[in-house]
Motif scaffolding. Structure first.
Motif, PDB file in Angstrom:
ATOM      1  N   LEU A 544      39.254  46.260  79.994  1.00 13.91           N
ATOM      2  CA  LEU A 544      38.443  46.444  78.783  1.00 13.91           C
ATOM      3  C   LEU A 544      37.963  47.894  78.650  1.00 13.91           C
ATOM      4  N   THR A 545      37.554  48.476  79.778  1.00 13.47           N
ATOM      5  CA  THR A 545      37.075  49.868  79.768  1.00 13.47           C
ATOM      6  C   THR A 545      38.183  50.803  79.292  1.00 13.47           C
ATOM      7  N   GLU A 546      39.366  50.631  79.858  1.00 17.64           N
ATOM      8  CA  GLU A 546      40.505  51.489  79.498  1.00 17.64           C
ATOM      9  C   GLU A 546      40.865  51.316  78.021  1.00 17.64           C
ATOM     10  N   LEU A 547      40.909  50.053  77.576  1.00 13.39           N
ATOM     11  CA  LEU A 547      41.290  49.757  76.193  1.00 13.39           C
ATOM     12  C   LEU A 547      40.303  50.389  75.197  1.00 13.39           C
ATOM     13  N   LEU A 569      26.444  36.822  71.126  1.00 11.77           N
ATOM     14  CA  LEU A 569      26.387  38.291  71.169  1.00 11.77           C
ATOM     15  C   LEU A 569      27.694  38.819  71.744  1.00 11.77           C
ATOM     16  N   SER A 570      28.372  39.670  70.991  1.00 12.47           N
ATOM     17  CA  SER A 570      29.662  40.187  71.462  1.00 12.47           C
ATOM     18  C   SER A 570      29.523  41.556  72.127  1.00 12.47           C
ATOM     19  N   SER A 571      28.784  42.461  71.468  1.00 14.38           N
ATOM     20  CA  SER A 571      28.692  43.831  71.996  1.00 14.38           C
ATOM     21  C   SER A 571      27.323  44.429  71.678  1.00 14.38           C
ATOM     22  N   VAL A 607      27.965  47.747  75.998  1.00 18.05           N
ATOM     23  CA  VAL A 607      27.893  46.508  76.782  1.00 18.05           C
ATOM     24  C   VAL A 607      28.707  45.440  76.070  1.00 18.05           C
ATOM     25  N   LEU A 608      29.715  44.866  76.770  1.00 18.01           N
ATOM     26  CA  LEU A 608      30.544  43.792  76.208  1.00 18.01           C
ATOM     27  C   LEU A 608      30.183  42.477  76.902  1.00 18.01           C
ATOM     28  N   ASN A 609      30.075  41.416  76.100  1.00 22.76           N
ATOM     29  CA  ASN A 609      29.677  40.111  76.640  1.00 22.76           C
ATOM     30  C   ASN A 609      30.918  39.317  77.056  1.00 22.76           C
ATOM     31  N   GLN A 616      36.869  37.788  74.759  1.00 27.74           N
ATOM     32  CA  GLN A 616      37.952  37.107  75.483  1.00 27.74           C
ATOM     33  C   GLN A 616      39.275  37.202  74.713  1.00 27.74           C
ATOM     34  N   TYR A 617      39.199  37.153  73.382  1.00 32.26           N
ATOM     35  CA  TYR A 617      40.410  37.298  72.555  1.00 32.26           C
ATOM     36  C   TYR A 617      41.025  38.677  72.767  1.00 32.26           C
TER      37      TYR A 617
END
Length: 667
Positions: A544-547, A569-571, A607-609, A616-617
């Motif tokens: 996720l960090t790289e993307l 909450l997503s982000s 911050v990503l949940n 997750q998608y």
């Protein structure tokens, strides 16, 4: 036989007078000449009190100012003690002597020196800043005294001879120079008198010899010996046709015939000789204070409350300080504290007397004991002035702490308006800060007002020695809702001044840390994650960090992946406390338009949940057609909930939102 001569200056007693630069404001000659008239009348009143002079029954003490735009002149008349030829010689020709000082020396055992304004000769010479020629006609109150006429057309040469004045007092006439003709305009004269002489202790009457006479109509029983009747007006009886008991119509007199008088308009003083600050607070009503505030400051928004200062020892000081509404950025506030010496206006906001933070207030302070220099417009910065400043600070602190203890309801009601002033005071004045420290309160999420100790006590179980605070209710609404749902508390610190004030609070309260509500995510919002789960998530976190770094073009973006209890909450974006304070400081002290990030102000974390379906998608569809757009959207949504987007990013966000909605519609 006329006497001629040159004016002498004794430089041992005063510095040589330079007529054009004696005062910075040339309109101040009005104040000086009116002050001299007040002095002369005050001295005569004191002689009466001491039994050395008998006042005629019909005498009304006053100062008259007559402007004449045709003659280009102004005349100042007083009916004070006047001068003999010897006194003119002493007080005018030898200007090293001060009339007030000499008078006090002579009568020091008999008269209180209050109200003697002082420095007659020096004030008189302010006339030469605006006049090409000045004349004095004076007659002493002393029995058998001869009138004196004095004139000078340059300020260094004079002529003195017998005069023809019939009544005691002094009349000074100024023939204005071409640069100063504005001052013989009646409206300009009124403006200057209102500025300097609004509260002088003797009635001041202004008239213009070149304006049309004015009249008023009065009832017959209102006529006095002083009125000049121009015309007697007979009003006929008023009648009305009415129906009597028998149903017949008859004419009935409803108002009898009466006489009225048209008289020359009675003079109305331009000043108030008994200003509110000279009265005892018990004599003043709430409406008195509000009316005085409106009159002096032309402010029709009501003040919140006020302090009436009244001190006799160890120095004489009276005044009223008003707390206006201050609910705006403290750096754009500007109050006005008017300083008076025995009801004579000196200046606004003299910082030696008024502590800097008190200049956010509006008010008047009258201190006859102030040590003034020759022009009355600058203070000698000595220990005495510091004592006055300390006294004023103490009285303000006493008022606020007293209200906190005995009238907490009103104190809380005013807090949102007055807290920038109190915080500014704490930052600027250590003594004030010490006194007010226990009366500092903070509004929490429920709208209750708490002290620091209240905040710490209420939250010690959830975040010991930490106080969370809000800087912008709108921008931080997402975080506020999270705090409310989790049963956490925070306080509102939304003014510009709160950034330096938070630092001050941490210095004063050891071990207490203030954290902005969006500076980090408390463990309360996160699920507990075992060591085993952390290891399992590690690859996803890296992916996720790289993307996100790649899609957003931010190779150094700090990304955190957390399992948040709230799956919807997503982000989110958090900014470290240190970085946020640095950014706020840069906003305050750098030039407009300068980017704070130039100074290394970063500290932003996305911050990503991990529990959110959209995150997750993204993980499951890293190469998907719309994944990049979703990543950008998640970041921009987080940024929006944290603050605002730049115009360029907002344009892209709207376009992207439309695209994604179209995809949903076509799915």
């Amino acid at each position: 036989m006329a006497k001629t001569g040159s004016l002498t200056i004794n430089s041992e007693n005063i510095f040589p007078i330079i007529k054009k630069w004696l005062y910075s404001d040339h309109d101040i000659f009005y104040r000086e000449l009116v002050s001299n008239g007040c002095d002369a009348i005050t001295k005569l009143k004191k002689l009466e009190i001491m039994g050395e002079w008998q006042k005629p029954d019909d005498l009304e003490f006053k100062i008259e100012i007559i402007t004449d735009s045709n003659e280009k002149s102004i005349t100042f008349k007083d009916n004070g003690l006047g001068m003999t030829a010897e006194e003119v010689e002493e007080y005018i020709n030898q200007i090293a002597f001060s009339g007030a000082q000499d008078f006090l020396e002579k009568y020091k055992d008999k008269a209180n020196e209050d109200q003697i304004i002082g420095h007659f000769g020096l004030g008189f010479y302010s006339a030469f800043m605006v006049a090409d020629r000045v004349t004095i006609d004076t007659l002493s109150y002393k029995e058998g005294a001869a009138p004196v006429h004095w004139e000078s057309d340059g300020g260094t040469e004079y002529q003195m001879e017998d005069g023809d004045k019939k009544e005691f007092g002094t009349s000074i006439k100024l023939y204005l120079n071409e640069e100063s003709l504005e001052f013989c305009n009646e409206y300009r004269a009124k403006e200057v008198l209102e500025k300097y002489c609004s509260f002088m202790p003797v009635a001041i009457h202004l008239s213009s010899s070149s304006s049309e006479p004015q009249y008023e109509t009065i009832e017959k029983d209102e006529l006095t010996d002083k009125d000049t009747v121009v015309e007697t007006i007979v009003e006929e009886a008023k009648t009305e046709e009415k129906e009597n008991e028998n149903g017949e119509k008859e004419v009935v007199e409803i108002s009898p015939a009466k006489e009225k008088y048209k008289i020359k308009k009675r003079p109305v003083p331009v000043n108030d000789i008994n200003p509110l600050w000279n009265k005892h607070p018990n004599e003043c009503t709430e409406e008195d204070y509000k009316a005085f505030y409106r009159k002096v400051f032309h402010d029709y928004k009501e003040p919140l409350f006020w302090i009436h200062l009244n001190m006799d020892y160890p120095f004489n000081l009276k005044g009223i300080l008003y707390f206006p509404k201050l609910n705006m950025n403290y750096d754009s506030l500007e109050g006005t504290i008017k300083l008076y010496n025995s009801q004579v206006f000196i200046a606004d906001n003299i910082k030696e007397v008024i502590p800097e933070f008190l200049m956010l207030l509006k008010g008047v302070i009258d201190c006859p004991d102030l040590p003034l220099n020759v022009s009355r417009s600058a203070l000698q910065n000595d220990g005495f002035v510091k004592k006055i400043s300390d006294y004023i600070t103490k009285k303000v602190a006493d008022k606020l702490t007293g209200m906190f203890k005995t009238d907490r309801e009103n104190y809380e009601k005013y807090w949102d308006d007055i807290n920038p002033f109190i915080k500014f005071g704490c930052l600027k004045d250590e003594k004030f800060a010490e006194k007010i420290n226990d009366s500092l309160i903070f509004k929490n999420l429920e709208g209750k007002y708490l002290t620091i100790s209240d905040c710490l006590e209420a939250n010690k179980e959830k975040h010991e020695n930490q106080i969370f605070y809000i800087t912008d209710e709108k921008e931080q609404s997402q975080y506020i809702n999270m705090f409310k749902e989790a049963g956490l508390d925070a306080v509102y610190l939304t003014h510009n001044i709160d950034n330096p004030f938070v630092g001050y609070l941490e210095q004063k309260n050891e071990n207490v840390k203030f954290l902005c509500i969006n500076s980090d995510l408390s463990d309360t919002f996160k699920e507990e994650v075992s060591q085993e789960d952390q290891e399992a998530m590690k690859g996803d976190v890296e992916a996720l960090t790289e993307l996100f770094r790649k899609v957003l073009g931010k190779e150094h973006l700090e990304v955190k992946v957390e399992k948040l209890k709230n799956e919807s909450l997503s982000s989110m974006i958090t900014v470290s406390e240190e970085s946020r304070r640095m950014q706020e400081m840069m906003k305050m002290y750098t030039m407009p338009g300068m980017d704070p990030s130039m100074f290394g102000a970063g500290g932003e974390t996305l911050v990503l949940n991990y529990n959110n379906k959209l995150v997750q998608y993204v993980l499951a569809n890293r190469e998907g057609t719309h994944t990049n757009s979703i990543c950008e959207q998640l970041y921009d949504l987080a940024a929006l909930s944290h603050g605002s987007l730049t115009p360029e990013r907002m344009t892209k966000f709207i376009a992207r939102s439309n695209e994604l909605m179209l995809v949903m519609a076509e799915a």
